[in-house]
Scaffold this active site. Structure first.
Site, short mmCIF file in Angstrom:
data_model
loop_
_atom_site.label_atom_id
_atom_site.label_comp_id
_atom_site.label_asym_id
_atom_site.label_seq_id
_atom_site.Cartn_x
_atom_site.Cartn_y
_atom_site.Cartn_z
N GLU B 70 -1.87 4.72 -2.07
CA GLU B 70 -1.24 3.14 -1.90
C GLU B 70 -1.40 2.90 -3.33
O GLU B 70 -0.58 1.74 -3.52
CB GLU B 70 -2.22 2.34 -1.28
CG GLU B 70 -4.13 2.75 -1.37
CD GLU B 70 -4.64 3.05 -1.50
OE1 GLU B 70 -3.95 4.52 -0.79
OE2 GLU B 70 -6.07 3.53 -0.83
N ASN B 71 -1.47 3.39 -4.81
CA ASN B 71 -0.93 2.95 -5.52
C ASN B 71 0.09 2.83 -5.65
O ASN B 71 0.70 2.46 -6.55
CB ASN B 71 -1.87 3.71 -6.75
CG ASN B 71 -1.63 5.03 -6.61
OD1 ASN B 71 -1.76 5.94 -5.76
ND2 ASN B 71 -1.99 6.03 -7.48
#
Lengths: 219, 238
Positions: B70-71
């Site tokens: 998700e980064n």
């Protein structure tokens, strides 16, 4: 107007007490350490800081918090094994926390830069982080109204700038940089390299220079 | 609700056909292997921090799974070692990782749009509790002195098409983590579709909890541990 500055100190000199400051980075990737150090040296205080975390170890944002410069943190994940400076201030009641789910944090920042007045999102519906917020059932799903997060200043890190202020990033260090650049009134980027205008392929530019106000090269 | 009567229901002939079983409880790696086996070829998958990360060790190249972090990356490769370590290339747990051919990078709002927009097929998360109807509690103990941190847990729970949970069935005190209603603050409502535990695989949803497999226990013994009615999954195990 776009300025190229020689030092990080000059770049952050205009940041006033009480400002809302967005700081890029996810963990240490993309965190503009040199700009944060300059902000610390510059003495601005009473800041509201927007970042995914609340500082790691004894560097960067963690030191800004340790020195009592941060009045409020808006973040998604403050508690980590090495977030001791935030933990201490929080337990002492010396720092305010607005906890935001990570995707809502990103979208609220994006909304600010895009001129959106607010949006409904399913993330957080029915949880304690939606308490007190307006909700609706849309497309059959419970959704929560979230508002944009604006900032006076964004401090971000990119890999390369060109003479027009266009930016490219490196790998997962991109994270919050592009959306924070758009959301803040004044965006300061530290970069590893500055190339002449025309030195970046227009097809590959991630942040157009229109969002960037100050650029400083950091070795 | 009577545990006993449900236990009896589970023993009726013909209802157990969907249950497979093994003789012993599963260890963490066995469980990770099982989750990996259940991920459909070609899926886009997000593996949560902690135990779910183990799943990546058991994905086979033929499955052609694309991992999302998700980064801001699709096409994440294995954990970086030695000279591969690059501070600009990390996963959501802030561990250095590698990129695979076909990888892409994007900013955080795009990364969460991938989740929220329903583009991820599966996310695998840890949990404190899962309710009979698939409510998830995995971000906050609710203890008064706890510093809350949520990260992307709520976005993942809400956004992925399927939410798989990996956890031990029981707490250290022997309490079931599958519960009638979560007592910890919830992460998302009715979002969990499967729960992989050391003692059984459960399917959760609006129709209640079904048991697909048991490990080292019978359905009756499992029912004695879990305070919600259990029934055997249909034979196709889906």
């Amino acid at each position: 107007m776009l300025n190229f500055l020689d030092t990080v100190g000059e770049a952050v000199a205009g940041i006033k007490d009480g400002s809302t400051v967005m700081i890029g980075g996810f963990g240490n990737a993309g965190q503009p350490f040199e700009l944060i150090d300059a902000l610390l040296d510059g003495g601005a205080t009473g800041l509201t800081v927007v970042n995914n975390n609340a500082g790691q170890g004894d560097q960067g944002l963690a030191l800004l918090i340790k020195e009592g410069r941060v009045r409020k943190m808006i973040c998604s994940f403050p508690r980590q094994s090495d977030s001791w400076h935030f933990d201490e201030k929080y337990r002492a009641g010396q720092i305010e926390l607005e906890l935001v789910p990570q995707g809502n944090l990103a979208e609220r920042i994006r909304a600010a830069g895009a001129g959106i007045g607010g949006f409904f999102t399913p993330t957080g519906y029915g949880t304690m982080l939606a308490e007190g917020k307006e909700t609706r059932i849309l497309d059959g799903r419970g959704q929560v109204f979230e508002t944009p997060i604006h900032a006076d200043v964004a401090l971000i890190k990119a890999l390369t700038a060109d003479g027009t202020g266009n930016l490219v990033y490196r790998k997962t260090a991109r994270n919050f940089g592009p959306i924070m650049a758009a959301a803040a009134k004044h965006t300061i980027a530290q970069v590893s390299e500055i190339v002449p205008t025309g030195g970046l392929d227009p097809e590959n530019i991630v942040t157009p220079g229109i969002y960037v106000n100050s650029i400083v090269k950091v070795a | 609700m009577s545990i006993e009567s449900n236990s009896q229901t589970g023993t009726q002939a013909g209802i157990r056909t969907g249950i497979q079983s093994s003789d012993t409880p599963l260890g963490r790696d066995d469980l990770a292997r099982l989750v990996a086996r259940d991920i459909k070829p070609g899926s886009f998958v997000n593996l949560g921090i902690g135990q779910p990360t183990l799943v990546s060790n058991y994905l086979e190249p033929e499955q052609n799974i694309t991992l999302h972090t998700e980064n801001g990356m699709l096409g994440m490769g294995p954990v970086a070692t030695g000279g591969q370590i690059d501070g600009d290339l990390i996963n959501a747990g802030k561990i250095p990782v590698t990129e695979l051919p076909g990888a892409s990078y994007f900013h955080h709002a795009d990364s969460f749009a991938i989740m929220r927009g329903g583009h991820l097929d599966i996310c695998v998360l840890g949990a404190f509790q899962v309710s009979a109807t698939g409510d998830l509690a995995n971000w906050h103990t609710g203890a008064p002195d706890a510093i809350p941190a949520v990260g992307g847990a709520m976005d993942l729970a809400t956004g992925a098409k399927d939410v798989f949970v990996m956890m031990t069935l029981l707490t250290r005190d022997g309490a079931s983590k599958i519960v009638e209603a979560c007592t910890y603050p919830i992460t998302g409502i009715g979002c969990v579709t499967r729960v992989y535990t050391d003692k059984a695989v459960f399917l959760t949803g609006p129709d209640g909890v079904q048991v697909r497999e048991t490990f080292g226990c019978t359905l009756e013994e499992l029912q004695d541990m879990v305070p919600v009615p259990l029934k055997a999954a249909s034979a196709d195990g889906s």
